[in-house]
Structure formats: C-alpha cells, structure tokens
Design a protein around this motif. Structure first.
Motif, PDB file in Angstrom:
ATOM      1  N   THR A   1      19.040   1.480 -44.930  1.00  0.00           N
ATOM      2  CA  THR A   1      17.468   2.432 -45.232  1.00  0.00           C
ATOM      3  C   THR A   1      17.436   3.202 -46.339  1.00  0.00           C
ATOM      4  O   THR A   1      16.580   4.177 -46.201  1.00  0.00           O
TER       5      THR A   1
ATOM      6  N   LEU B   1      10.029   5.409 -43.036  1.00  0.00           N
ATOM      7  CA  LEU B   1      10.676   4.919 -42.025  1.00  0.00           C
ATOM      8  C   LEU B   1      10.326   4.299 -41.096  1.00  0.00           C
ATOM      9  O   LEU B   1      10.649   3.591 -40.021  1.00  0.00           O
TER      10      LEU B   1
ATOM     11  N   TYR C   1      11.763   0.959 -41.077  1.00  0.00           N
ATOM     12  CA  TYR C   1      13.529   0.061 -40.208  1.00  0.00           C
ATOM     13  C   TYR C   1      13.117   1.194 -38.824  1.00  0.00           C
ATOM     14  O   TYR C   1      14.193   1.438 -38.301  1.00  0.00           O
ATOM     15  N   ALA C   2      12.033   2.501 -38.181  1.00  0.00           N
ATOM     16  CA  ALA C   2      12.181   3.083 -37.349  1.00  0.00           C
ATOM     17  C   ALA C   2      11.002   2.791 -36.465  1.00  0.00           C
ATOM     18  O   ALA C   2      10.074   2.104 -36.740  1.00  0.00           O
ATOM     19  N   SER C   3      11.113   2.629 -34.864  1.00  0.00           N
ATOM     20  CA  SER C   3      10.040   2.634 -33.803  1.00  0.00           C
ATOM     21  C   SER C   3       9.536   3.610 -33.086  1.00  0.00           C
ATOM     22  O   SER C   3      10.393   4.251 -32.208  1.00  0.00           O
ATOM     23  N   TYR C   4       8.653   3.864 -32.698  1.00  0.00           N
ATOM     24  CA  TYR C   4       8.580   5.525 -31.948  1.00  0.00           C
ATOM     25  C   TYR C   4       7.780   4.434 -30.284  1.00  0.00           C
ATOM     26  O   TYR C   4       8.631   4.895 -29.857  1.00  0.00           O
TER      27      TYR C   4
ATOM     28  N   SER D   1       9.850   2.127 -29.806  1.00  0.00           N
ATOM     29  CA  SER D   1      10.874   2.122 -28.262  1.00  0.00           C
ATOM     30  C   SER D   1      11.758   3.687 -28.288  1.00  0.00           C
ATOM     31  O   SER D   1      12.530   3.420 -27.418  1.00  0.00           O
ATOM     32  N   GLY D   2      11.367   4.566 -29.546  1.00  0.00           N
ATOM     33  CA  GLY D   2      11.965   5.074 -28.755  1.00  0.00           C
ATOM     34  C   GLY D   2      10.950   5.880 -27.495  1.00  0.00           C
ATOM     35  O   GLY D   2      12.215   6.361 -26.740  1.00  0.00           O
ATOM     36  N   LEU D   3      10.128   6.033 -27.625  1.00  0.00           N
ATOM     37  CA  LEU D   3       9.024   6.546 -26.426  1.00  0.00           C
ATOM     38  C   LEU D   3       9.297   5.653 -25.209  1.00  0.00           C
ATOM     39  O   LEU D   3       9.636   6.238 -23.973  1.00  0.00           O
TER      40      LEU D   3
ATOM     41  N   VAL E   1      12.958   4.292 -24.589  1.00  0.00           N
ATOM     42  CA  VAL E   1      13.897   4.406 -24.168  1.00  0.00           C
ATOM     43  C   VAL E   1      13.928   6.249 -23.175  1.00  0.00           C
ATOM     44  O   VAL E   1      14.575   6.014 -22.229  1.00  0.00           O
ATOM     45  N   GLY E   2      12.901   6.981 -23.425  1.00  0.00           N
ATOM     46  CA  GLY E   2      12.820   8.339 -23.566  1.00  0.00           C
ATOM     47  C   GLY E   2      12.293   7.797 -22.182  1.00  0.00           C
ATOM     48  O   GLY E   2      12.661   8.669 -21.153  1.00  0.00           O
TER      49      GLY E   2
ATOM     50  N   PHE F   1      14.117   6.918 -19.317  1.00  0.00           N
ATOM     51  CA  PHE F   1      15.465   7.256 -18.625  1.00  0.00           C
ATOM     52  C   PHE F   1      15.060   8.757 -17.470  1.00  0.00           C
ATOM     53  O   PHE F   1      15.859   9.358 -17.246  1.00  0.00           O
ATOM     54  N   PHE F   2      13.696   9.014 -18.398  1.00  0.00           N
ATOM     55  CA  PHE F   2      12.983  10.487 -17.584  1.00  0.00           C
ATOM     56  C   PHE F   2      12.804   9.954 -15.933  1.00  0.00           C
ATOM     57  O   PHE F   2      13.011  10.694 -15.664  1.00  0.00           O
TER      58      PHE F   2
ATOM     59  N   THR G   1      15.789   9.498 -14.147  1.00  0.00           N
ATOM     60  CA  THR G   1      16.651  10.313 -13.913  1.00  0.00           C
ATOM     61  C   THR G   1      15.738  11.419 -12.515  1.00  0.00           C
ATOM     62  O   THR G   1      16.248  11.703 -11.662  1.00  0.00           O
TER      63      THR G   1
END
Ligand code: SF4
Ligand code: SF4
Lengths: 338, 325
Positions: free
Chosen positions: A243, A285, A288-291, A293-295, A297-298, A301-302, A305
């Motif tokens: 990157t 960005l 190599y990055a993914s929103y 996947s990020g959302l 994972v978030g 876990f939300f 919890t």
C-alpha cells in the motif's frame, strides 16, 4: 565494350548510388543532435539504475539530489527556497557521476520545517536558440517528532513559486496541513506553470508516469492544467502488493518564445524554456481497502454485544416469588415471564 | 465572597458539565475550522485522524517517538520523548483527570449515549466487583503494548526480528476515536478493512470490531470504553502532580453510598474508603458527580492548588434533590 567491363560499370554505378542514399538517410542518425534535452532531479546519480523515493517522515541532516543528465559542460545556477519563502544557500558540486546539489536541514523544528523548493537553472545558446533549462525538486522536511504545530501556518503549507526562476512548475498543494504527502492514483491533480513568478499560458505540460504513460496538455490563462493520476501499479499476488508503494511521476513543461537577443556574447532569435518536477504517488485507498468489510465487521460486533447484553439480562431475570407463610414458597407461573 | 461560594456549591454540576463538554467537543473536533490549535501532546483523545481537529492526542506522538533504536532512545533523541512527556504533564497538571470527565470528545460521546438510553428508559448495566477488578487491568496492558510495539519496530526481537511498519501506531489502529470521531467531520475513511497486508488487515478488523462493541457497549454501560483506556492509565501515573484534586474527609463520611451510586465509573472506594484524603482512583474521570451527590457538609471537596473551589454541602445537596424532583 566487352560484356564483363559493362557489368563492372553498372555495379560501380549501383554502389555509388547506395553511398549517396546512405549519406542522405543514415548520416543524420549519427550526426550530433545539439539540441539540449531537459533534465530533472533524482535521488540517484545518472549511473544508478535503481530509483529511490524520499520520505517526508525521515528527517535527515543533509539533503542531496542528482541531476539526471550526464552532460559535463553545464553552467548551473542553484536556488533554494525555504517553506517561509526565504532564499537559502544551495551547494552545487560537479562529481564523477554527475551533478550533485545539497543543503543542510538540521534535525529540529525550524524555518526549514515544511516544503523546500530546490532549483537549478542552465542557460546556453545552441544553433541561434537560447535554451533555458530548469529542474525543480520539492522536498518536505518533516518529522512527526517535531509535532504538527504549523497546522494553521498558511505560508508553510502553500506551494511556493520563486520570482528568480525563469520557468517552473508549481503544483497545487500536494501535502496536508501536517506535511504528510497523500498523492494517490485517481487523484485529480492541478499544476501551474510560472515564469519569474507569473503564470504562463499555452505552455506544453507533459506528465509521465512510473511506467512511462504520458499525457500532454496546454496550460490555460492561469498557467494551469488538471489531470487525473492513472494507476499503473498492479501486483497479481496479494503478498507482493504494498500500500505504501511509491511510484515516480515527472511533470515536464516546455514553452517557446520568438525573441531575439544576446546571451553572453552569443546571438539568438528564439528562446526554448523547459522545466521538470518529479513527484511520487501511491495506490489509492480504494485499491486495497473495503468499506463493505469494515461495516460488516463493525455491524456483527455491534449485534453480538447488543445481543449478549440483552441475553445476559434475560437470563438473570428472577421469577417473581409469592410468599405464603402457610405453604412452602412456590413459583408463580403466571408472573414467570413478566 | 461567601455568597459566591454558596452559589457555586449549590450549582447543578451535571448541567454545567453537559454544556462544558459541548464546548470542549466543538473545540476538539471542529477547532481547525476556527484556526484553533490547542497543541500537541494533549492528555485527551483529540484524535489526529480528525482532519481539522483542535489539538492532538499525546498517544499518537508517543507511539511515533518510541519507534527508535534503543541506543538512540537513550541518547539525545530520547530527549524528544522526555520533552514530549514534559509537555503532556504540563497540560495534564492543570485539570488532572478532569481531561476525561470534561474535555475528552470520546468520553463526551459516551455520555450522550447514556443520555439517550436514559431518555428511552432502558436501564444501565454494571460490572460485578470481580469483573471490574479484572477489566481495569486491561488499560495498563494496552499502555505497555503501545510503548513496546513501537520499540520492537525499531529493535529486533530475538528469533522474530523487527516488526514491520504495518505495526505503526498500534493503539490508534484499535482505538474507536480513530474510527468514530472523524465521522463528525463527515469523514468515513477510517471505517474500512485494510487488505494492504495481513497485519493491517488484523488491526483494522480489530478496530472495527471494537467500534461495533463501542456503540453497543456505551449504550448500556456508562463510559464503557474508559475502563480500557490507556490514556487514563497514563494519567494516573502523574495524578499526584495535578493541581486539581478530589479530597475526602473520611471523618465526615457516613458511608451512605450516594456518591458510589452517582459515579458513572462505578468506583466503590469513593464511598468505602474513609482513610485516603486524596481519593482519585485510576478510573476516576473527575466529573465531581460524587461531590454533588454527597449530603455531608464538606465531606467531599474539589481543590485547585490547595484552595477549595467546590464542596459537598447540605444546602447544595437539598437544592439539587429538589431540582431533580
Ligand atoms: S469518583 Fe467522583 S469524580 Fe470520579 S468518576 Fe466517580 S463520580 Fe466522577
Ligand atoms: S456520599 Fe459522602 S457521606 Fe455518602 S459515602 Fe459518599 S462520601 Fe461518604
């Protein structure tokens, strides 16, 4: 005339013709091209093949840059402009490998903290044309250890032009207010061409990418052009993709003026000005990055919890107990799920 | 003067804090737009990932500065680390841990979640005493790691070698401040999983997992993240230098537990401990809700450089109770 003699005369005619043709077409190839080529700054000497990139995070006491040309007979003038727009001293040395310029940047938050412009200018008359060649390098002298206290220091954050320079490229600011360089593929970049601090219209600007993709544009009345930086770094293997991979681009500009004059006793009837400014760019960005996947994972876990807390509360809920002093305590089924 | 003192002691500290936090939030998150830069090395989460924030959190600089070979760390370049710590301390001593209770934007955000939960009428969660004791250790472990990892980026670990550059600013990578606070400037670029390398991928997955937990956790548990915050651990090391102090006169305490019930951090010692004078504990954020909740005259006090600026009074207690009703 004997047959044999006739043949010899014809053959002789052919060879003479061949010589004339070769003189007309091949000789120019070997003739000396006297037109001086533009040059640029680099971190490596002309002899070295490997390219290096400067990091704005690696502060160093002395900064050194090589000129890309192997020409020995240059008549170089050097200039250095610090981030506050003050002229400083630039050392020029003629080495075995080529031309080297250098200046000191002591390791501290001083007036050098920010973008410093390094220039060399060479002038010479060849075939009645005055060639003014300029090379520019912008070095961002920064260390996060010095802090980011100049965040609102407008002068330090501007990309400066210098009124002593005959021809130069001034990019729209390529660093953020913390002096971190963030030029990425896909970015819309804007550069301006200036002559002695004034914009130049109709100059020819060429952007050359790491893999030699080129685009040529003509400057508008503000001396500006705009282009989108293309992506030319691809790795088939994920492991090999970096990157932080730095690619080099070179922005070059050229401008011709029909003007007669005399430079150091030599007459000319045309001026050709050229300039260059190397810069670097990294993968965007989005490469190599993914929103998504990020959302995801978030979100997972939300929910986990949230679910965990609610489940815990539900399991700890105690059934309502009605006490009857006559009988043994029993669970009140009716209220069990309240 | 007495009238003024009375007025202050009768003040509704929660309301004052609510407005102060909004003011601090604006400065920390939008300060850059107003050309405000309070400075570097701040003892609070003024996250540098916010593009135009009003200051910079000390932890980021600390992680950068420890990325040095040991020989340089103990030479003149180590002085840079020391100087930054001095700057941090000089900021810190003014407000002590009130940086957490009044200024930290991430803390403020959690308080807003609490307000929302209260409005909806959902009850809050609390840790058991045993869990509380275990969880509070996490922040010290995180503090240790955020110093050790950068050191091992510049120095070899036996049989492993140096850690790659992808380990840079390890705490920032998992801190919800990085992912959540830039959203207030419309910047969602930190909500990604970075597939650039395995290390980056793991860090960003962790970061987003913690972000998810942060939103749910902060809704049910008051100041959910603060129990794990290494900044709080670091501040506690210097708490003795603070000008602002929370003082308890144990002889006046009846152990009624009002202060404990008011405390968002669930610090039991505030009620139980009648020996200590300087009662700040490592999880305390100096919100002073306990002082406001205490019914005993001059039992809990807030001192600044030895001068009492706010204290528990019977009158203040009754006024606040009446106000609640
Ligand atoms: S002990 Fe008092 S000041 Fe500290 S967090 Fe609890 S209520 Fe706030
Ligand atoms: S509220 Fe005051 S009297 Fe009650 S336990 Fe706390 S410090 Fe003691």
């Amino acid at each position: 005339m004997k047959k044999k003699q006739k043949k010899r005369i014809i053959a002789h005619g052919y060879s003479r013709g061949l010589i004339i043709i070769s003189v007309i077409f091949i000789a120019p190839v070997f003739a000396e091209n006297r037109e001086p080529k533009s040059f640029h700054f680099s971190l490596t000497s002309p002899a070295e093949k490997k390219q290096k990139h400067e990091s704005e995070h690696a502060a160093k006491p002395v900064r050194k840059y090589w000129l890309s040309t192997a020409e020995k007979d240059l008549n170089l003038e050097g200039y250095l402009l610090n981030p506050l727009g003050e002229e400083k001293e630039l050392k020029i040395e003629k080495k075995e490998e080529g031309w080297l310029v250098s200046f000191n940047t002591p390791f501290k938050d001083s007036e050098d903290h920010g973008a410093n412009n390094v220039y060399v200018v060479d002038k010479k008359v060849v075939d009645k044309t005055l060639y003014i060649r300029t090379a520019k390098w912008i070095t961002v002298n920064h260390s996060c250890g010095w802090g980011h206290g100049h965040k609102h220091d407008k002068i330090r954050h501007s990309a400066l032009s210098f009124e002593k320079i005959p021809f130069e490229i001034v990019p729209q600011v390529l660093w953020d207010d913390k002096f971190h360089i963030r030029t990425k593929t896909g970015d819309n970049l804007k550069v301006f061409v200036y002559s002695y601090g004034k914009p130049v219209e109709n100059a020819k600007v060429t952007v050359v990418s790491e893999k030699d993709w080129q685009k040529t544009m003509i400057t508008d009345e503000n001396g500006g052009i705009e282009f989108q930086m293309i992506r030319d770094y691809y790795e088939r293997n994920w492991e090999r993709f970096h990157t932080s991979h730095r690619s080099r681009m070179i922005v070059e500009a050229e401008y011709e003026i029909n003007e007669s004059g005399n430079y150091e006793g030599e007459l000319y009837n045309k001026i050709i000005m050229s300039t260059s400014m190397p810069w670097k760019y990294s993968p965007a960005l989005e490469d190599y990055a993914s929103y998504k996947s990020g959302l995801t994972v978030g979100g997972i876990f939300f929910i986990l919890t949230l679910g965990g807390v609610l489940l815990y509360r539900e399991r700890r809920r105690k059934p309502f107990l009605e006490l009857d002093f006559e009988k043994k305590p029993r669970k009140n089924k009716k209220n069990k799920n309240e | 003067m007495n009238k003024f003192k009375k007025y202050i002691n009768n003040v509704n500290i929660s309301r004052f804090r609510f407005w102060f936090q909004i003011f601090a939030f604006i400065i920390m998150v939008y300060g850059g737009f107003l050309s405000i830069d309070i400075g570097e090395n701040l003892p609070t989460f003024s996250c540098p990932y916010i593009d135009k924030g009003g200051g910079t959190c000390f932890l980021m600089g600390l992680q950068h500065r420890f990325t040095l070979p040991i020989d340089q760390l103990i030479s003149f370049r180590g002085l840079a680390v020391l100087t930054s710590v001095l700057f941090f301390v000089s900021w810190f001593i003014f407000f002590n841990k009130a940086w957490c209770g009044y200024i930290c934007p991430l803390g403020t955000l959690q308080d807003w979640f609490t307000k929302l939960r209260q409005k909806i009428g959902i009850r809050y969660s609390n840790y058991s005493e045993a869990k509380f004791k275990k969880l509070k250790k996490i922040k010290y472990i995180l503090l240790g790691l955020l110093i050790l990892i950068p050191i091992f980026m510049a120095n070899s670990i036996p049989f492993i070698g140096k850690l790659s550059h992808d380990w840079a600013v390890p705490f920032c990578m998992i801190c919800p401040g990085r992912t959540v606070l830039p959203l207030f400037q419309g910047d969602a670029s930190q909500l990604v999983i970075d597939y650039g390398s395995k290390t980056k991928m793991i860090f960003t997955v962790l970061g987003m997992a913690i972000t998810g937990m942060f939103f749910a956790g902060a809704f049910f548990k008051k100041r959910f993240f603060c129990f794990f915050c290494p900044m709080s651990a670091l501040q506690f090391i210097f708490k003795k230098l603070g000008f602002l102090r929370l003082i308890k006169d144990g002889t006046k305490c009846t152990k009624c537990g009002d202060c404990y019930r008011a405390c968002d951090m669930g610090i039991r010692e505030i009620a139980d401990d009648i020996e200590s004078k300087d009662i700040i504990k490592d999880d305390c954020m100096m919100c002073f809700k306990c002082v406001a909740a205490c019914p005993e005259e001059k039992c809990l006090k807030v001192n600044f450089l030895g001068k009492t600026i706010y204290e528990a009074t019977e009158e203040g207690f009754y006024k606040r109770q009446k106000g609640k009703k």
